[in-house]
Design a protein around this motif. Structure first.
Motif, mmCIF file in Angstrom:
data_model
loop_
_atom_site.group_PDB
_atom_site.id
_atom_site.type_symbol
_atom_site.label_atom_id
_atom_site.label_comp_id
_atom_site.label_asym_id
_atom_site.label_seq_id
_atom_site.Cartn_x
_atom_site.Cartn_y
_atom_site.Cartn_z
ATOM 1 N N ILE A 23 0.806 -1.042 -0.080
ATOM 2 C CA ILE A 23 -0.200 0.213 -0.050
ATOM 3 C C ILE A 23 0.921 1.162 0.058
ATOM 4 N N PRO A 24 0.723 2.100 -0.980
ATOM 5 C CA PRO A 24 1.711 3.254 -1.218
ATOM 6 C C PRO A 24 1.230 4.738 -0.656
ATOM 7 N N VAL A 61 -10.742 -4.043 -3.645
ATOM 8 C CA VAL A 61 -10.206 -4.526 -4.857
ATOM 9 C C VAL A 61 -8.862 -3.803 -5.303
ATOM 10 N N VAL A 62 -7.907 -4.557 -5.813
ATOM 11 C CA VAL A 62 -6.957 -3.963 -6.582
ATOM 12 C C VAL A 62 -7.153 -3.984 -8.144
ATOM 13 N N ASN A 101 0.509 0.231 -13.096
ATOM 14 C CA ASN A 101 0.019 1.289 -12.035
ATOM 15 C C ASN A 101 -1.456 0.620 -11.461
ATOM 16 N N ASN A 102 -1.002 -0.320 -10.393
ATOM 17 C CA ASN A 102 -2.111 -0.814 -9.705
ATOM 18 C C ASN A 102 -2.537 -0.039 -8.605
ATOM 19 N N LEU A 103 -4.001 -0.121 -8.347
ATOM 20 C CA LEU A 103 -4.504 0.792 -7.448
ATOM 21 C C LEU A 103 -5.390 0.108 -6.448
ATOM 22 N N ALA A 173 -7.939 10.009 -4.498
ATOM 23 C CA ALA A 173 -8.036 10.256 -6.057
ATOM 24 C C ALA A 173 -8.851 9.081 -6.594
ATOM 25 N N ASP A 174 -10.116 8.982 -6.397
ATOM 26 C CA ASP A 174 -10.891 7.709 -7.012
ATOM 27 C C ASP A 174 -11.734 7.960 -8.098
ATOM 28 N N SER A 175 -12.728 7.230 -8.341
ATOM 29 C CA SER A 175 -13.558 7.622 -9.228
ATOM 30 C C SER A 175 -14.332 8.953 -9.436
ATOM 31 N N ARG A 176 -14.426 9.649 -8.324
ATOM 32 C CA ARG A 176 -14.879 11.314 -8.504
ATOM 33 C C ARG A 176 -13.994 12.040 -9.371
#
Length: 224
Positions: A23-24, A61-62, A101-103, A173-176
């Protein structure tokens, strides 16, 4: 020979069964702890579940970032061709992280649902109903005072996609933040790597990662 067998087994397990990620950032606190440049939580991602079951609201989820999510992402690979080749080979057998780029976020809504808008008490609305998230959201009382955490949309999630948000709503900084892209901020299910199951490091935080049934808890009809 034993080393070769071990590497093959590692490749098969991490390709088809599960993988460890770090987790970064702080976007999923308090569920998952991380920060830029620090040694954040190590999590185990289950790659099997979504072969038999659909992702559901509440799952952590990743996923692989699509074009708009990848802005500013920089490869962690060396500029030296030989070293880069070794790093790529190491990622195949799990000795290095993949060069992508995994989130990590929590699914809030799935295909066919509508997400966005605020209830009178500051809860996020899904299908027009307030979502009960106090069990995992970071500082719920303060979060509900921030209109940016729910005052968007509403967005109708396309079939086969999901809407994701960080538990640390005011610092994610997600779906929004990607509503202007081709998916309106949603994430294709095909980009989901797997479901987060456990924190395995540091030892003080070893344990399972909760994935509550948000629709049932909130009294919202589950999508068919």
């Amino acid at each position: 020979m034993l080393i070769i067998i071990a590497l093959i087994i590692s490749f098969l397990v991490q390709t088809f069964v599960g993988r460890v990620y770090r987790i970064p950032s702080e976007s999923m606190e308090p569920t998952l702890i991380g920060c830029e440049g620090c040694n954040g939580d190590r999590i185990v991602v289950d790659k099997i579940t979504y072969r038999f079951n659909d992702p559901r609201p509440g799952d952590v989820v990743v996923f692989k970032g699509s074009e708009s999510w990848n802005e500013g992402y920089e490869s962690q690979r060396s500029d030296n061709p030989a070293l880069r080749a070794l790093q790529n080979a190491g990622s195949v057998v799990g000795l290095m992280p993949p060069d992508e780029n995994n989130l990590v976020k929590r699914i809030i809504a799935v295909g066919g649902q509508t997400v966005g808008g605020c209830s009178p008490t500051g809860d996020l609305l899904v299908d027009g109903q307030p979502l009960k998230e106090d069990g995992y959201i970071n500082n719920p009382a303060e979060s509900k005072k921030n209109p940016m955490n729910c005052n968007f949309g509403p967005v109708e999630v396309p079939e086969g996609n999901v809407w994701v948000m960080g538990d640390n709503r005011s610092n994610s900084a997600d779906s929004r933040y990607h509503m202007g892209d081709q998916y309106q901020g949603t994430v294709p299910e095909s980009d989901i790597v797997g479901k987060v199951r456990w924190v395995i490091l540091p030892f003080s935080r070893i344990g399972g990662v909760d994935s509550p049934d948000l629709m049932s808890i909130s009294g919202i009809d589950a999508p068919e």
